[in-house]
Design a protein around this motif. Structure first.
Motif, PDB file in Angstrom:
ATOM      1  N   SER A  27     -40.499 113.711  -1.230  1.00 13.41           N
ATOM      2  CA  SER A  27     -41.951 113.551  -1.839  1.00 13.41           C
ATOM      3  C   SER A  27     -42.639 114.607  -0.751  1.00 13.41           C
ATOM      4  N   GLU A  28     -41.825 115.374   0.010  1.00 10.14           N
ATOM      5  CA  GLU A  28     -42.693 116.322   0.915  1.00 10.14           C
ATOM      6  C   GLU A  28     -43.990 115.874   1.508  1.00 10.14           C
ATOM      7  N   SER A  29     -43.881 114.638   1.829  1.00  9.01           N
ATOM      8  CA  SER A  29     -45.134 113.737   2.703  1.00  9.01           C
ATOM      9  C   SER A  29     -45.085 114.053   3.945  1.00  9.01           C
ATOM     10  N   SER A  30     -43.797 114.214   4.649  1.00 13.76           N
ATOM     11  CA  SER A  30     -43.628 114.203   6.237  1.00 13.76           C
ATOM     12  C   SER A  30     -44.410 115.304   6.442  1.00 13.76           C
ATOM     13  N   LYS A  31     -45.280 115.461   7.692  1.00 15.59           N
ATOM     14  CA  LYS A  31     -45.774 116.500   8.093  1.00 15.59           C
ATOM     15  C   LYS A  31     -45.438 116.910   9.432  1.00 15.59           C
ATOM     16  N   LEU A  32     -45.156 116.134  10.581  1.00 15.40           N
ATOM     17  CA  LEU A  32     -44.529 116.563  11.718  1.00 15.40           C
ATOM     18  C   LEU A  32     -43.270 116.857  11.531  1.00 15.40           C
ATOM     19  N   GLY A  33     -42.684 118.171  11.715  1.00 16.36           N
ATOM     20  CA  GLY A  33     -41.190 118.326  11.742  1.00 16.36           C
ATOM     21  C   GLY A  33     -40.714 118.773  10.176  1.00 16.36           C
ATOM     22  N   ALA A  34     -41.864 118.876   9.206  1.00 16.30           N
ATOM     23  CA  ALA A  34     -41.443 119.216   7.847  1.00 16.30           C
ATOM     24  C   ALA A  34     -40.823 120.741   7.717  1.00 16.30           C
ATOM     25  N   ASP A  35     -41.476 121.428   8.539  1.00 12.06           N
ATOM     26  CA  ASP A  35     -41.302 122.916   8.654  1.00 12.06           C
ATOM     27  C   ASP A  35     -39.617 123.056   9.022  1.00 12.06           C
ATOM     28  N   GLY A 147     -45.992 129.314   5.354  1.00 10.05           N
ATOM     29  CA  GLY A 147     -46.992 128.500   6.091  1.00 10.05           C
ATOM     30  C   GLY A 147     -46.918 127.985   7.420  1.00 10.05           C
ATOM     31  N   SER A 148     -45.847 128.008   7.936  1.00  6.38           N
ATOM     32  CA  SER A 148     -45.422 128.035   9.518  1.00  6.38           C
ATOM     33  C   SER A 148     -45.479 128.924  10.247  1.00  6.38           C
ATOM     34  N   ASP A 149     -45.702 128.773  11.576  1.00  6.91           N
ATOM     35  CA  ASP A 149     -45.559 129.861  12.617  1.00  6.91           C
ATOM     36  C   ASP A 149     -44.576 129.509  13.425  1.00  6.91           C
ATOM     37  N   GLN A 150     -43.660 128.664  13.089  1.00  5.14           N
ATOM     38  CA  GLN A 150     -42.522 128.082  14.176  1.00  5.14           C
ATOM     39  C   GLN A 150     -41.138 128.489  13.429  1.00  5.14           C
ATOM     40  N   PRO A 151     -40.478 129.523  13.912  1.00  3.16           N
ATOM     41  CA  PRO A 151     -39.354 129.976  13.389  1.00  3.16           C
ATOM     42  C   PRO A 151     -38.154 128.886  13.851  1.00  3.16           C
ATOM     43  N   TYR A 152     -36.940 128.864  13.062  1.00  4.93           N
ATOM     44  CA  TYR A 152     -36.090 128.032  13.643  1.00  4.93           C
ATOM     45  C   TYR A 152     -34.746 128.666  13.590  1.00  4.93           C
ATOM     46  N   VAL A 153     -33.629 128.374  14.342  1.00  7.08           N
ATOM     47  CA  VAL A 153     -32.214 129.047  14.119  1.00  7.08           C
ATOM     48  C   VAL A 153     -31.480 127.964  13.426  1.00  7.08           C
ATOM     49  N   MET A 154     -30.869 128.389  12.329  1.00  4.66           N
ATOM     50  CA  MET A 154     -30.386 127.651  11.247  1.00  4.66           C
ATOM     51  C   MET A 154     -28.835 128.050  11.044  1.00  4.66           C
ATOM     52  N   HIS A 155     -28.018 127.004  10.728  1.00  5.31           N
ATOM     53  CA  HIS A 155     -26.471 127.522  10.260  1.00  5.31           C
ATOM     54  C   HIS A 155     -25.976 126.714   9.370  1.00  5.31           C
ATOM     55  N   LEU A 156     -24.831 126.762   9.107  1.00  2.00           N
ATOM     56  CA  LEU A 156     -23.727 125.908   8.274  1.00  2.00           C
ATOM     57  C   LEU A 156     -22.929 125.527   9.543  1.00  2.00           C
ATOM     58  N   PRO A 157     -22.902 124.132   9.923  1.00  2.00           N
ATOM     59  CA  PRO A 157     -21.924 123.946  10.769  1.00  2.00           C
ATOM     60  C   PRO A 157     -20.505 123.959  10.919  1.00  2.00           C
ATOM     61  N   TYR A 158     -20.250 124.464   9.737  1.00  2.50           N
ATOM     62  CA  TYR A 158     -18.802 124.535   9.400  1.00  2.50           C
ATOM     63  C   TYR A 158     -18.504 125.967   9.245  1.00  2.50           C
ATOM     64  N   TRP A 159     -19.144 127.063   9.296  1.00  2.00           N
ATOM     65  CA  TRP A 159     -19.185 128.492   9.235  1.00  2.00           C
ATOM     66  C   TRP A 159     -19.851 129.098  10.204  1.00  2.00           C
ATOM     67  N   ASN A 160     -19.184 130.181  10.540  1.00  2.00           N
ATOM     68  CA  ASN A 160     -19.809 131.158  11.701  1.00  2.00           C
ATOM     69  C   ASN A 160     -20.304 132.393  10.825  1.00  2.00           C
TER      70      ASN A 160
END
Length: 320
Positions: A27-35, A147-160
């Protein structure tokens, strides 16, 4: 009693925080952590993928049944689309970058990031995010939600490895490389001519559910299973590469071809291709391992002869 009440309150707050921060009910209703919720768990919801790089190059992939269409014109390469969908469905947060690194990460995303927009079948936006470069150890990729100013480091857990280049390709590399882009059941006619070997070619037509070999104004019914076997081999080979930018392509197309192909489908579309050998000389012997193919759609492709060998049959093949 007060101690028990305090524990219950803390547990309730923890559970509430978990669902606010980590659940994604669509629903895209979560605000905190949605980014940080980049993944789409039900990837079947994704009907269209729009990708744009900072140079202005764009790619649009649209679901069409079990396949995908590139820029509303070409069949998209299945493996390339699967690689993108794998990221969309399974990408996970590896860690939040330290504050000291945020400036350089956001600058890189602003300068070099790839924009990705995801839409459902009703053209409603599901996600829009940017994909940037890799971490120093190449184990994660920088993502940031629009719309966010917070970047994250993302990955596929089974692939480098980095994930950016799954999205970043020239349009020609997104294209499916099957020379014959038709279902064998939908092919109604195949004609193959060998200009330097008159009489070695053939013409097969599907008429009323049966297959006929046409030769010198006469036709002969042939074994349908042989034709089906041929059509399966006919539609399977994949070209090595598109060569549409080859400077001297017209010089090759002016040569006498090894073979001229024409085929039609049940929707009355007719397609043609001309096969031009690339001769290689070794110790005085000339061999052909590759050929150029010019098509009626304007494409110029490079193919490997051994891969396409079964396509080049004669009428004897159908009279076994």
């Amino acid at each position: 009693m007060k101690q028990i009440l305090t524990i219950l309150v803390v547990l309730a707050l923890a559970v509430g925080a978990y669902f606010v921060l980590f659940t994604d009910d669509g629903s895209e209703s979560s605000k905190l952590g949605a980014d940080r919720h980049f993944a789409v768990e039900d990837v079947s919801r994704v009907h269209k993928i729009f990708i744009a790089d900072r140079s202005g190059e764009t790619t649009t992939l649209t679901r069409d049944g079990s396949s995908w269409v590139l820029n509303d014109k070409y069949v998209a390469r299945d493996e390339a689309v699967k690689n993108v969908l794998e990221v969309i469905e399974n990408v996970e947060m590896k860690f939040i970058p330290p504050k000291a690194a945020l400036g350089s990460i956001t600058r890189d995303l602003a300068k070099n990031g790839i924009k990705v927009e995801l839409y459902d079948a009703s053209d409603n936006n599901i996600r829009t995010f940017y994909v940037g470069g890799m971490t120093n150890d190449e184990s994660g990729t920088h993502f940031i939600m629009e719309g966010s100013d917070q970047p994250y480091v993302m990955h596929l857990p089974y692939w480098n490895g980095g994930l950016k280049y799954r999205f970043l390709m020239d349009n020609v590399n997104w294209r499916d490389r099957h020379l014959i882009q038709a279902d064998p059941e939908d092919i109604s006619m195949v004609r193959l001519i060998y200009p330097k070997q008159q009489g070695k070619g053939f013409e097969i037509r599907k008429e009323g559910g049966a297959y006929y070999l046409h030769e010198e104004g006469e036709k002969q019914k042939v074994d349908g299973s042989l034709v089906q076997e041929y059509l399966d081999d006919f539609t399977e080979p994949i070209a090595e590469a598109y060569q549409n930018d080859k400077i001297n392509r017209d010089s090759f197309l002016s040569l006498i071809p090894f073979a001229l192909l024409e085929y039609a489908t049940t929707d009355q579309d007719t397609h043609r291709a001309s096969f031009i050998p690339i001769a290689q000389t070794d110790d005085g012997f000339s061999t052909v391992e590759r050929m150029y193919v010019g098509t009626s759609s304007g494409d110029f492709l490079l193919i490997q002869m051994p891969v396409f060998q079964k396509m080049f049959q004669s009428s004897d093949y159908f009279l076994r």
